[in-house]
Scaffold this active site. Structure first.
Site, PDB file in Angstrom:
ATOM      1  N   ASP A   1     -12.988   1.090 -11.838  1.00 27.21           N
ATOM      2  CA  ASP A   1     -13.663  -0.193 -11.653  1.00 27.21           C
ATOM      3  C   ASP A   1     -13.013  -1.084 -10.599  1.00 27.21           C
ATOM      4  OD1 ASP A   1     -11.375  -1.107 -12.927  1.00 27.21           O
ATOM      5  OD2 ASP A   1     -12.371  -1.593 -14.816  1.00 27.21           O
ATOM      6  N   GLY A   2     -11.828  -0.687 -10.104  1.00 26.37           N
ATOM      7  CA  GLY A   2     -11.182  -1.483  -9.067  1.00 26.37           C
ATOM      8  C   GLY A   2     -10.543  -2.763  -9.552  1.00 26.37           C
TER       9      GLY A   2
ATOM     10  N   ARG B   1       1.743   3.147   4.464  1.00 25.59           N
ATOM     11  CA  ARG B   1       2.682   3.921   3.654  1.00 25.59           C
ATOM     12  C   ARG B   1       2.760   5.356   4.150  1.00 25.59           C
ATOM     13  NH1 ARG B   1      -0.006   2.117  -1.403  1.00 25.59           N
ATOM     14  NH2 ARG B   1      -0.264   0.234  -0.173  1.00 25.59           N
TER      15      ARG B   1
ATOM     16  N   GLY C   1      -7.780   1.884  -3.991  1.00 25.91           N
ATOM     17  CA  GLY C   1      -8.835   1.967  -4.990  1.00 25.91           C
ATOM     18  C   GLY C   1      -9.088   0.678  -5.724  1.00 25.91           C
ATOM     19  N   ARG C   2      -8.112  -0.224  -5.731  1.00 28.81           N
ATOM     20  CA  ARG C   2      -8.320  -1.529  -6.371  1.00 28.81           C
ATOM     21  C   ARG C   2      -7.623  -2.648  -5.607  1.00 28.81           C
ATOM     22  NH1 ARG C   2      -4.575  -1.821 -11.824  1.00 28.81           N
ATOM     23  NH2 ARG C   2      -2.804  -0.623 -11.064  1.00 28.81           N
TER      24      ARG C   2
ATOM     25  N   ASP D   1       2.302   8.058  -1.615  1.00 27.14           N
ATOM     26  CA  ASP D   1       1.408   6.927  -1.324  1.00 27.14           C
ATOM     27  C   ASP D   1       2.000   5.608  -1.804  1.00 27.14           C
ATOM     28  OD1 ASP D   1       0.712   8.377  -3.861  1.00 27.14           O
ATOM     29  OD2 ASP D   1      -0.482   6.589  -4.210  1.00 27.14           O
TER      30      ASP D   1
ATOM     31  N   GLY E   1      -6.178   6.275  -1.155  1.00 21.61           N
ATOM     32  CA  GLY E   1      -6.674   5.031  -0.583  1.00 21.61           C
ATOM     33  C   GLY E   1      -6.584   3.852  -1.533  1.00 21.61           C
TER      34      GLY E   1
ATOM     35  N   ARG F   1      -0.980 -10.011  -2.893  1.00 17.42           N
ATOM     36  CA  ARG F   1       0.257  -9.408  -2.391  1.00 17.42           C
ATOM     37  C   ARG F   1       0.384  -9.688  -0.897  1.00 17.42           C
ATOM     38  NH1 ARG F   1       0.494  -3.360  -4.796  1.00 17.42           N
ATOM     39  NH2 ARG F   1      -1.038  -2.924  -3.155  1.00 17.42           N
TER      40      ARG F   1
END
Length: 517
Positions: free
Chosen positions: A133-134, A198, A100-101, A269, A98, A191
């Site tokens: 910490d993302g 994906r 994560g950041r 991924d 998933g 982005r």
């Protein structure tokens, strides 16, 4: 001042995580979790892609631009969320991964490029952060911003980058995973892509036997991003969907090989369902031509994601996607047909690109051997791929001489070792060009259009990073501007087209990089 028009179909039409708990956990039965970006201390705009801003209808001069695209402020219609997906990492099933950041902000309806999803990378923790910490550091954010835009201007399918913003916060990273963490400046990249779905998006529900979610995700993806096949009967629609994904992936691989790009971490991924280059981490361009080179320190021994292996890895990843989609298919014939189509498409496109790089207009008997012999010579001589092909366009067809590509060599001993076979190859090539009979200017134009003069070499990116970490953003801006016209000779910028210097051969950031890079 007008705002972009949002239409957030992904979160509107697919099931959400019922919990709003923003802690690492398994999220089941959902395609995403609602989550807001974590505010940062002092956002500052470092760089922006003006053509992406124009596409989205966003004015970079607006006073709240840095605040919005760091996550400190929001525009009407924005909705924060993180996608759920799984993946095979280095050949092994990793389960739930998933965003994560990365935090999506929604989908903008543009006048010129249809639906475009915008996403902040480094925007803070999500339920998929797995204890991290993302956040993202400045060095990796510079690399992602520059490479996204560089690839677009090279003509390689890719996600885009709107902006690069520093956060004013420090982020602690152990760059080489050697037990020496250090604080680094933080940054966020915005982005942009039609979708960030994906391969792993389909693998996760399939692995859990959540066929309802799998079917809903496939139906949504087809309706939203593959409308040309939407009207087909169900079985034909599924077959056409998988075939289209295989074809797009094949074209992407051919483009990577054409320009000498190495992704570095081709986990499932990290492969886009739309055939876009996605998730720029430890990437690189081959300098001295080496099919076994990988820029990823994590992959140093196995070399799973090495340059020459990328087309095979894409095929392997498509097999994993086929396994994930199999519960929706009646038999394996259509899936196998898609895989076969991948192979045929890649081979045909790679061959066409290889001819264009040599300035040849049409295929003839013997061309395959000419191309393969050249690739063997490039590897044996350790020649710079980008420089060799660009300089080859200057070859005097009536008097071919190895000196025209002399600047492509890194080592004099290797140059001497292949001088004779290279001379023989150049004479074969000159004969082949004369047989085709095209005007010399036409050959050179085709070669210049197929072989970039400028690529984002790792050492160039690292030089820009070094300057930026000292408060000087001009290195970023110079590279960004040069890479907007990678096929044009640009007076005064020969230093950006030079061979990798010796000092950069083994320096961290200039050769291999870690997954945190």
């Amino acid at each position: 001042m007008t705002d972009p028009r949002f239409d957030n179909a992904f979160v509107r039409e697919l099931p959400a995580d019922p919990s709003d708990l923003n802690t690492p956990r398994q999220v089941e039965g959902a395609a995403y979790s609602f989550v807001a970006p974590t505010p940062v201390a002092a956002p500052r705009l470092v760089a922006v892609s003006t053509d992406v801003a124009t596409m989205l209808g966003v004015d970079p001069a607006r006073p709240d631009f840095a605040a919005v695209f760091s996550g400190n402020a929001s525009l009407p219609g924005m909705t924060g969320y993180a996608m759920a997906y799984g993946g095979h990492q280095f050949g092994q099933w990793a389960g739930q991964l998933g965003d994560g950041r990365a935090i999506g902000l929604g989908e903008v309806l543009t006048a010129s490029h249809g639906r475009q999803e915008i996403q902040l990378k480094g925007a803070g923790r999500t339920p998929y952060s797995r204890g991290a910490d993302g956040r993202a550091v400045l060095r990796s954010s510079i690399r992602e911003f520059l490479c996204s835009e560089a690839m677009h201007h090279l003509g390689v399918p890719t996600t885009r980058a709107l902006s690069l913003v520093t956060t004013g916060d420090d982020v602690v990273r152990d760059m080489l995973y050697d037990g020496h963490p250090a604080a680094e400046p933080g940054a966020i990249v915005c982005r942009v892509a039609p979708s960030f779905i994906r391969f792993g998006s389909f693998e996760l529900p399939s692995s859990r036997n959540d066929i309802d979610l799998l079917r809903r995700l496939v139906d949504f993806t087809i309706a939203t991003h593959f409308p040309a096949i939407q009207a087909l009967p169900a079985a034909e629609r599924l077959a056409a969907f998988y075939r289209d994904v295989c074809e797009r992936t094949a074209l992407l691989m051919a483009h990577w090989m054409r320009v000498g790009f190495v992704h570095g971490v081709m986990n499932t991924d990290n492969l886009s369902i739309l055939g876009l280059t996605i998730d720029y981490g430890p990437y690189g361009w081959v300098d001295d031509f080496d099919p076994d080179w990988t820029p990823n320190t994590t992959d140093r021994r196995q070399k799973r994601y090495r340059f020459g292996h990328q087309p095979r890895i894409a095929w392997w990843n498509l097999q994993r996607l086929a396994q994930a989609l199999a519960p929706l298919f009646d038999g394996a014939e259509a899936l196998q047909a898609g895989l076969d189509h991948y192979v045929a498409t890649f081979e045909a496109t790679d061959a066409a690109f290889a001819l264009a790089k040599l300035g040849l207009l049409e295929s003839r008997p013997g061309d395959e051997a000419l191309i393969e012999d050249l690739r063997s010579l490039l590897a044996a001589g350790g020649m710079d791929m980008t420089i060799f092909y660009r300089d080859l366009s200057k070859l005097d067809i009536d008097a071919p001489h190895v000196g025209v590509v002399g600047f492509a060599f890194y080592e004099e001993a290797r140059r001497a070792a292949i001088a004779e076979p290279l001379d023989g190859w150049l004479r074969r090539y000159a004969t082949r060009v004369r047989e085709e009979g095209a005007p010399e200017g036409e050959r050179m134009a085709l070669m210049h259009a197929s072989n970039p003069r400028y690529v984002l070499r790792n050492y160039l990116a690292q030089q820009a990073i070094d300057r930026a970490e000292q408060g000087d953003d001009e290195g970023i801006h110079e590279l960004q501007d040069a890479l907007r016209r990678p096929y044009d000779d640009q007076p005064g910028r020969d230093h950006l087209a030079a061979r990798r210097p010796e000092w950069a051969r083994n320096r961290v950031g200039c050769s291999m990089l870690s997954c945190s890079s």
